[in-house]
Design an enzyme around this catalytic site. Structure first.
Site, PDB file in Angstrom:
ATOM      1  N   THR A 221       0.823  -1.215   0.000  1.00 18.40           N
ATOM      2  CA  THR A 221       0.000   0.000   0.000  1.00 18.40           C
ATOM      3  C   THR A 221       0.856   1.263   0.000  1.00 18.40           C
ATOM      4  O   THR A 221       0.391   2.321  -0.404  1.00 18.40           O
ATOM      5  CB  THR A 221      -0.938   0.040   1.220  1.00 18.40           C
ATOM      6  OG1 THR A 221      -0.151  -0.064   2.427  1.00 18.40           O
ATOM      7  CG2 THR A 221      -1.931  -1.115   1.181  1.00 18.40           C
TER       8      THR A 221
ATOM      9  N   GLN B 275      -2.173  -4.370   8.343  1.00 17.47           N
ATOM     10  CA  GLN B 275      -3.388  -4.399   7.527  1.00 17.47           C
ATOM     11  C   GLN B 275      -4.391  -3.518   8.266  1.00 17.47           C
ATOM     12  O   GLN B 275      -4.699  -3.767   9.424  1.00 17.47           O
ATOM     13  CB  GLN B 275      -3.893  -5.835   7.407  1.00 17.47           C
ATOM     14  CG  GLN B 275      -5.004  -6.045   6.395  1.00 17.47           C
ATOM     15  CD  GLN B 275      -6.347  -5.448   6.805  1.00 17.47           C
ATOM     16  OE1 GLN B 275      -6.883  -4.597   6.102  1.00 17.47           O
ATOM     17  NE2 GLN B 275      -6.883  -5.873   7.945  1.00 17.47           N
TER      18      GLN B 275
ATOM     19  N   TYR C 184     -10.007  -7.097  12.899  1.00 19.19           N
ATOM     20  CA  TYR C 184      -8.961  -6.079  12.944  1.00 19.19           C
ATOM     21  C   TYR C 184      -8.723  -5.618  14.378  1.00 19.19           C
ATOM     22  O   TYR C 184      -7.578  -5.541  14.852  1.00 19.19           O
ATOM     23  CB  TYR C 184      -9.355  -4.900  12.060  1.00 19.19           C
ATOM     24  CG  TYR C 184      -8.465  -3.695  12.212  1.00 19.19           C
ATOM     25  CD1 TYR C 184      -7.182  -3.672  11.675  1.00 19.19           C
ATOM     26  CD2 TYR C 184      -8.905  -2.565  12.905  1.00 19.19           C
ATOM     27  CE1 TYR C 184      -6.356  -2.572  11.817  1.00 19.19           C
ATOM     28  CE2 TYR C 184      -8.086  -1.456  13.053  1.00 19.19           C
ATOM     29  CZ  TYR C 184      -6.824  -1.461  12.510  1.00 19.19           C
ATOM     30  OH  TYR C 184      -6.017  -0.373  12.664  1.00 19.19           O
TER      31      TYR C 184
ATOM     32  N   GLY D 129     -19.484  -3.720  11.362  1.00 18.03           N
ATOM     33  CA  GLY D 129     -18.389  -3.406  12.282  1.00 18.03           C
ATOM     34  C   GLY D 129     -18.330  -1.954  12.686  1.00 18.03           C
ATOM     35  O   GLY D 129     -17.529  -1.585  13.548  1.00 18.03           O
TER      36      GLY D 129
END
Length: 729
Positions: free
Chosen positions: A35, A75, A140, A265
């Site tokens: 990224t 991530q 996450y 979420g």
């Protein structure tokens, strides 16, 4: 200081890299560029394109010897963690464990890592504090919480200083649309493109948005602190999505606003308390949401303008070239096959080397196509050869049906098929083996290039160190000789040598040393290298100077960051048996040397002096009965003369003033009484000796000729008559 930043080409990591570079530190980056973008970091630095769980990371640690590790690689998408939880855990947990292990193995001083507000989940009490119960709603958030537990255990088990920051929603330049903070980037990009803004939910949900440069600042401050554990990093201010859209509309009109369903979420409210990090790190966010958005909007405006002008040309040229190359790659084997077949047909039909002759050129044609292109083109060559063979038979006057009854017809076709399949399969198999070998060679070349890069990095560092040693030979000689001076057991000599040490190492034009009196109310000048601005004071009252109180009572080094008048740039305490016995001050440093590096260098230098003075004080206490004439405060002649020699040297080198006075009118038989009376009026930095004629000598440190009359008058009021024997001239 050498700093490793994982994910250093990413959004937050690149800003952290910029901050450490601006502060004068060496930056090394590990990033797999999944990224991140290389163009985010423009200054010269070392970099390694690796994943954080790659075994090659060990070689990076081994060849660099990092002081600080800032672990930002992760991530960051909540949605992606829900869709691919295993991949999320691999990046956020396995990668973190590898970095923790390597940092422990290679003696890293501090390990700073990124956590997230996602660990809290839904909370009732706002703002959320660090001691709130964590209940993450997504993989996450779970992976970040697990990472905190691992870091805490590495501190508990192995003594590795770890510090985690639970970031609220970070935004700013260079951010992509991935992650929760990406909502600002999404809104700004869509507004600039004239597109609709889509709000997930009713827009009342709130977040705590923090500008990325505030995050870089808190991480830099943390790297210099002794703080460990887990802290929130936030503005402590709620901002709803609707309010955020209003801010965006002030910067760029929005075409239309639509509302969609809430995302999996997502939570309704989120705001973190930053009280603890403000207290422990003396940090506060500098940018409001309006200021941060303005800076971010300006960045995306510039990026969009540059991208639009270049993208169109590049896209047209590259897309056409790619299409051409792709088509050419597909068509070329068939074209060459047809060309070879045309030559084969011409030789067969016109050269009398076809069927019934000793040479059948079609065998060669099939074999060559199989060798050049493998199984696929070999089969095409077989089909074309069979067609040519049938055409030959028909030209000889045979009917097509009658060919089926000719015994060698199928035999000839079978030979063509056999040659095509055998050659094509063999070449295909060989090509596959070659490709596998090429893959292995590429892997070995990649490993070689990596190790070769590490080798050259090590060589570069070694050569740089050698060059520094060669170029700094005189400095090392000076430091060595001065260090030998500090080995003296006489405090006066150590004080004089200290001025030389500090002046040489720090390149400071003005250095002075004060001793602290018994009740820590006054400082007395014992050595200096000159004057700074106004004349250096012979004594300082502690209560009149706040910075002196900080040094003596709080036992902290003073750094004049506010550039207070009549205060030195740096001031540090010297300890003896746990109490502050003296103070070292420096002034007149060039602005470029008023840095963190020179602050640490000053502290190290003062520690060296403290060690030397502790030894001399211990020696004096151990030999006190041999320094003084028994039953008197009089120093023995050899001790007194040694101190006088030190004062003369200090004046010669640094113009540090002193006076020597002699008592007059007293009888030698009453010298004990005279010396006691004088001693009661002296400071800790003054000394009493004996003249050759038996009279008392008084050595006054830091006292100049201008003060002599007032000194004599003070003694005269006690019935003690003194005359000047030696002065600072």
């Amino acid at each position: 200081m050498k700093v490793l930043i994982t994910g250093g080409y990413g959004f937050i990591g690149s800003h952290i890299a910029d901050r450490f570079h601006k502060e004068g530190h060496d930056v090394v980056i590990i990033d797999n560029l999944s990224t991140g973008k290389r163009e985010h970091v423009t200054f010269k630095h070392k970099n390694y394109q690796l994943s954080i769980d790659d075994p090659k990371c060990e070689e990076v640690y081994r060849s660099n010897k990092f002081d600080i590790v800032v672990h930002m690689a992760a991530q960051v998408s909540v949605t992606d963690s829900i869709l691919h939880p295993a991949r999320d855990a691999e990046a956020n947990v396995s990668g973190l464990i590898n970095m923790l292990n390597l940092s422990r193995s290679f003696n890293v001083s501090k390990f700073i890592y990124a956590s997230s507000a996602a660990v809290y989940g839904v909370q009732q009490h706002m703002p959320i504090k660090e001691d709130a119960e964590c209940s993450p709603l997504s993989p996450y958030g779970m992976s970040k919480l697990v990472g905190e537990r691992y870091a805490g255990k590495w501190t508990e088990w192995y003594g590795l200083d770890t510090l985690g920051f639970r970031f609220s929603n970070v935004y700013g330049p260079r951010q992509s649309v991935i992650g929760e903070g990406g909502v600002i980037t999404t809104f700004l990009n869509r507004a600039l493109a004239g597109q609709d803004i889509v709000i997930h939910g009713d827009g009342s949900q709130t977040r705590d948005f923090i500008y990325v440069e505030d995050v870089a600042d808190v991480i830099y401050r943390a790297s210099l602190s002794q703080v460990t554990g887990v802290y929130n990093v936030s503005t402590g201010t709620e901002c709803s999505v609707k309010e955020l859209v209003d801010y965006v509309q002030e910067l760029q009109p929005v075409k239309n606003i639509t509302y969609g369903s809430s995302r999996i979420g997502d939570i309704d409210r989120s705001v973190l308390s930053n009280e603890r990090v403000q207290n422990d790190l003396d940090w506060a966010p500098l940018y409001s949401i309006a200021e941060g958005l303005q800076r971010t909007f300006s960045y995306f405006q510039r990026e969009q303008a540059a991208a639009e002008s270049a993208a169109t040309k590049v896209q047209r040229a590259s897309s056409g070239l790619r299409a051409y190359k792709s088509l050419l790659k597909q068509v070329q084997p068939f074209g060459e096959n047809l060309l070879a077949f045309g030559l084969t047909a011409w030789l067969t039909l016109n050269g009398d080397i076809g069927v019934g002759t000793a040479i059948d050129v079609k065998f060669f044609y099939i074999t060559i196509m199989g060798i050049l292109y493998g199984n696929k083109q070999a089969i095409v060559a077989v089909m074309l050869s069979i067609g040519l063979y049938i055409f030959e038979r028909l030209e000889e006057g045979n009917e097509f049906i009658s060919l089926l009854y000719i015994p060698d017809f199928f035999f000839q076709i079978a030979i063509y098929l056999f040659i095509g399949l055998v050659v094509g399969y063999s070449i295909e198999r060989k090509n596959n083996q070659i490709e596998q070998q090429q893959v292995k060679i590429a892997e070995l070349e990649d490993k070689y290039e990596f190790l070769n890069g590490v080798y050259h990095d090590v060589r570069e560092v070694k050569e740089e160190l050698q060059l520094r040693i060669l170029n700094a030979g005189d400095s090392y000689g000076k430091i060595y000789s001065i260090t030998k001076e500090l080995e003296s057991l006489e405090p006066e000599k150590v004080f004089t040598a200290t001025v030389n040490v500090v002046k040489s190492i720090m390149s400071a034009p003005f250095v002075c040393i004060y001793t602290v009196n018994r009740d820590a109310s006054y400082l007395r000048l014992v050595a200096s290298s000159g004057t700074s601005g106004a004349a250096t004071a012979n004594s300082l009252k502690v209560s009149d100077h706040a910075y002196i109180s900080t040094v003596i009572h709080d036992r902290q080094m003073f750094i004049n960051k506010q550039l207070i008048d009549n205060a030195p740039l740096m001031c540090a305490p010297i300890y003896d048996k746990g109490t502050v016995s003296a103070v070292v001050m420096i002034d007149g440093l060039p602005f470029e040397k008023f840095s963190l590096y020179h602050q640490n260098l000053f502290k190290t230098t003062v520690d060296l002096v403290t060690s030397a003075l502790s030894k001399s004080f211990a020696y004096i206490q151990a030999t006190e009965d041999r320094r003084y004439i028994e039953g008197t405060p009089l120093l023995r002649d050899e001790v007194f003369q040694e101190i006088v020699a030190s004062k003369r040297l200090a004046f010669k080198e640094h113009h540090t003033p002193y006076l020597i006075l002699r008592s007059s009118g007293d009888h030698v038989d009453h010298i004990r009484e005279t010396s006691r009376a004088i001693a009661a009026m002296l400071r800790e930095t003054d000394y009493i000796g004996r003249h050759a004629d038996g009279h008392v000598l008084v050595l006054l440190s830091g006292t100049s000729r201008e003060d002599v009359e007032s000194v004599m008058e003070r003694f005269a009021r006690r019935g003690i008559s003194l005359t000047l024997v030696e002065e600072d001239q």
